[in-house]
Design a protein around this motif. Structure first.
Motif, PDB file in Angstrom:
ATOM      1  N   GLU A 110       0.827  -1.211   0.000  1.00 25.05           N
ATOM      2  CA  GLU A 110       0.000   0.000   0.000  1.00 25.05           C
ATOM      3  C   GLU A 110       0.856   1.254   0.000  1.00 25.05           C
ATOM      4  O   GLU A 110       0.553   2.230  -0.714  1.00 25.05           O
ATOM      5  CB  GLU A 110      -0.925   0.001   1.216  1.00 25.05           C
ATOM      6  CG  GLU A 110      -2.056  -1.012   1.163  1.00 25.05           C
ATOM      7  CD  GLU A 110      -2.873  -0.998   2.440  1.00 25.05           C
ATOM      8  OE1 GLU A 110      -2.619  -0.123   3.304  1.00 25.05           O
ATOM      9  OE2 GLU A 110      -3.762  -1.852   2.588  1.00 25.05           O
ATOM     10  N   ILE A 111       1.906   1.261   0.801  1.00 20.95           N
ATOM     11  CA  ILE A 111       2.781   2.434   0.876  1.00 20.95           C
ATOM     12  C   ILE A 111       3.463   2.674  -0.464  1.00 20.95           C
ATOM     13  O   ILE A 111       3.540   3.812  -0.951  1.00 20.95           O
ATOM     14  CB  ILE A 111       3.823   2.264   1.994  1.00 20.95           C
ATOM     15  CG1 ILE A 111       3.151   2.151   3.358  1.00 20.95           C
ATOM     16  CG2 ILE A 111       4.812   3.421   1.978  1.00 20.95           C
ATOM     17  CD1 ILE A 111       2.282   3.340   3.719  1.00 20.95           C
ATOM     18  N   SER A 114       1.067   4.116  -2.854  1.00 26.70           N
ATOM     19  CA  SER A 114       0.657   5.483  -2.511  1.00 26.70           C
ATOM     20  C   SER A 114       1.635   6.509  -3.070  1.00 26.70           C
ATOM     21  O   SER A 114       1.280   7.674  -3.265  1.00 26.70           O
ATOM     22  CB  SER A 114       0.559   5.636  -0.987  1.00 26.70           C
ATOM     23  OG  SER A 114       1.850   5.652  -0.379  1.00 26.70           O
TER      24      SER A 114
END
Length: 225
Positions: A110-111, A114
């Protein structure tokens, strides 16, 4: 000069009470055809997992003739790991046989996403302990969808080898010094480089985001001069 990218590695501090040869969080539960699947991961080839048994496909060329290699894979790939060690990292260090399978927590993925989207596939895995009991965790394989053609051929230092497939062709062998050309828009958050397929690299933006989020078990080696 501002650092642009880093080699992504593993932080081995959690292994401080283990012999150095045991610096692994776990291993793949081998299945028929896993070596062919490893080749697909290594080449950043498209992988299709469907039904009870899936197929990993990669196109190869030998002597100018294209063909497709297929590998049967389980519906869910299983790893055996030590729960205590696993709980201390978002980026497990598995056995050498699967060095081209980037395994990481869903949070780490997810990071990275992002920061910026990039070609990839998410392949779910299951993890069990050494007694065969399931370990509740959210690890996945982040399969990259392409090898980045970013190597600066003039600034890098490398050995030229003769192609086994086509002896008239010269290919790049071992790389002594790697220099990359920054693409328009900057480096992808995470990437592999053609001719240096195993190592993973992250952009400086991705490094900052991962550190700010407290993602565990990572090391970053400076590569940019």
């Amino acid at each position: 000069m501002t650092d642009k990218f880093y080699e992504l590695g593993h932080d081995f501090d959690r292994f401080e009470d283990y012999p150095e040869e045991l610096y692994e969080d776990g291993y793949l539960e081998k299945f028929e055809g896993y070596a062919d699947l490893d080749s697909a991961f290594f080449d950043c080839a498209q992988i299709s997992i469907q039904g009870e048994m899936g197929i990993a496909q990669r196109e190869i060329t030998e002597g100018g003739v294209w063909s497709v290699l297929t590998a049967q894979v389980p519906e869910k790939i299983t790893f055996v790991a030590e729960p205590e060690l696993l709980s201390k990292t978002d980026f497990p260090h598995m056995e050498y046989d699967v060095r081209s399978w980037p395994i990481m927590s869903g949070r780490m993925v997810e990071i990275l996403l992002s920061v910026r989207d990039f070609p990839h596939q998410i392949i779910p895995i299951s993890v069990i302990d050494f007694m065969g009991d399931p370990i509740e965790c959210d690890y996945v394989i982040l399969h990259l969808g392409q090898l980045s053609d970013l190597m600066d051929m003039e600034e890098s230092i490398y050995v030229k080898d003769q192609s086994i497939i086509d002896p008239s062709q010269t290919i790049i062998g071992s790389i002594k010094k790697l220099r990359l050309k920054e693409p328009e828009g900057g480096f992808p958050p995470i990437f592999r480089v053609k001719w240096d397929e195993v190592l993973l690299y992250v952009s400086s933006e991705a490094k900052d985001a991962l550190e700010a989020a407290g993602i565990k078990g990572l090391s970053f080696s400076r590569v940019w001069p």
